[in-house]
Write an enzyme that holds these catalytic residues in place. Structure first.
Site: not given
Length: 473
Positions: A113, A168
């Site tokens: 970060y 899915k």
């Protein structure tokens, strides 16, 4: 009564008098009521009673109640609770985000970060294609739906479609190593769907359209393919077509016929039917008759739907205009992607010798498989409780794995056919028979074979944007 299924798997917590025969009596009562008992576990034991968890599969909710009543009819037996195992695995959803890097200390944080991440952002701003190497874009697919054509449930809306899209995404990860995320849109406006998907495309390496009703699905896919630089795939169309073609390759080998010589009847001219016909044509099938609810599609009629008009212009050269049952007489192959119980054994008997029947309507096929098997040599369905399951999970994980590895920008017919052949080739010559023309969805060789075939084909046709995209994740 329908056959008990793992889709209706229950746990009944039963209190019974403590005796040597308690569990056997409980198991016998459940079995007599038609349940498929899979486990009996004593979870509590007391001087005067025991508590038993009865795990079993039933046919439906009404059957569940019958089993519960049968147990409670036993002397001294009480059913404390009934838990639906399908709902239990959905509690809190089926997928999650996990970091691929460790964040153990300030050093890690400074690189993952701020301030280190700013250097990576600058690199991508200067060269946008670096996003494929330096972000999740290299391995992430959006599973997009508006919830208008969900499984066999129809237009149930985006929130109700979410469990399917989660499933899915789980399949993408389990079988293809692809990170997929559900995107369920609360709109059915074609322009708005296209705009939203285009706006979020920078995050993703591909788009899988799912359960969007025809004919809007055709326009949405066509426009996104035209306007995006990442592959867009409508699984209800092309995934079904890939696996159906793979099954047909092997079924024709079993019956010793060639695709250019057979007469094929297709029932259903929606998303899946249209895509199947396109692939059949691409592979040399010449004699195809497609049927809607009203009968055969033919050139003597005009159709408002451009996709039905295309079917009319590219199939049924003889101009046959009768019903589905009439069309089936003298056919070699039946492919159904339509509705349940349209045909019976007598209809299949009118087909040619060594016929092939793919009855893929879910959950109930166009013809009962056992009835079809009385006259057809090869029978396939979309269900897992019959041989030859034509299931899209054989196609889409490996397909997107190959597309992402190649850095593909588009999907071509050559890639779809390559995927179908790879699936078919996973059934060895020593395995091929009338009851095994497609591999198991759990065959670990399938997804890698499809991925490699698609990656190789993509590179051959030049459908890549960045040859430096890593080949494996």
């Amino acid at each position: 009564m329908a056959t008990p299924s793992p889709g209706y798997s229950m746990i009944l917590r039963v209190q019974a008098p403590s005796s040597f025969t308690a569990t056997s009596e409980i198991a016998s009562a459940a079995a007599t009521a038609g349940a498929a008992v899979t486990a009996l576990d004593i979870v509590e034991s007391h001087p005067d009673h025991v508590v038993v968890d009865v795990s079993c599969n039933v046919a439906d909710a009404a059957h569940r109640d019958e089993v519960r009543d049968a147990l409670e009819a036993l002397e001294g037996v009480q059913v404390r609770k009934v838990s639906d195992r399908t709902f239990l695995i959905h509690l809190g959803g089926k997928i999650e985000v996990t970091p691929r890097v460790s964040l153990r200390n300030r050093d890690d944080l400074s690189r993952a970060y701020t301030p280190g991440v700013a250097r990576v952002c600058t690199a991508i701003a200067e060269n946008p294609e670096d996003a494929r190497r330096l972000t999740i874009k290299r391995n992430t697919v959006a599973v997009v739906t508006d919830g208008t054509a969900v499984l066999g449930l129809g237009d149930i809306g985006p929130a109700a479609a979410l469990p399917v899209m989660e499933g899915k995404a789980a399949l993408f990860k389990a079988f293809g190593g692809v990170d997929a995320w559900p995107v369920c849109l609360d709109t059915t406006d074609t322009d708005e769907i296209v705009r939203i998907v285009k706006a979020m495309a920078p995050v993703y390496g591909g788009v899988n359209l799912e359960d969007i009703a025809a004919p809007r699905c055709f326009e949405i896919e066509a426009r996104l393919r035209e306007e995006l630089d990442i592959p867009v795939f409508h699984d209800d169309q092309h995934g079904t077509a890939i696996v159906a073609l793979a099954a047909l390759f092997n079924a024709l080998r079993v019956v010793d016929k060639k695709i250019e010589d057979v007469r094929i009847v297709v029932s259903g001219v929606g998303a899946a039917g249209h895509a199947i016909i396109q692939l059949l044509k691409a592979q040399g099938a010449g004699d195809i008759v497609a049927c809607s609810r009203k009968g055969a599609i033919h050139r003597g009629e005009s159709y408002d739907d451009a996709h039905r008009q295309w079917i009319a212009e590219h199939t049924n050269e003889s101009g046959f205009s009768g019903s589905l049952k009439e069309a089936l007489a003298g056919a070699d192959v039946f492919v159904g992607v339509s509705a349940p119980n349209l045909l019976d054994a007598a209809d299949v008997a009118t087909m040619n010798e060594r016929a092939i029947v793919f009855a893929m309507a879910n959950p109930d096929p166009e013809v009962e498989p056992a009835a079809a098997a009385q006259h057809a040599e090869v029978v396939a369905t979309g269900r897992s409780d019959f041989p030859n399951q034509i299931n899209n999970v054989l196609a889409f994980p490996g397909l997107f794995r190959g597309l992402l590895d190649a850095g593909a920008t588009d999907i071509t017919t050559e890639m779809l056919v390559a995927a179908a052949r790879a699936i078919a080739d996973c059934v060895g010559a020593d395995e091929l028979n009338a009851s095994y023309v497609v591999p198991s969805v759990f065959d670990p060789a399938v997804a890698p074979a499809v991925a490699e075939a698609v990656r190789r084909t993509a590179q051959e046709v030049g459908a890549t944007v960045d040859a430096s995209v890593p080949a494996a994740v």
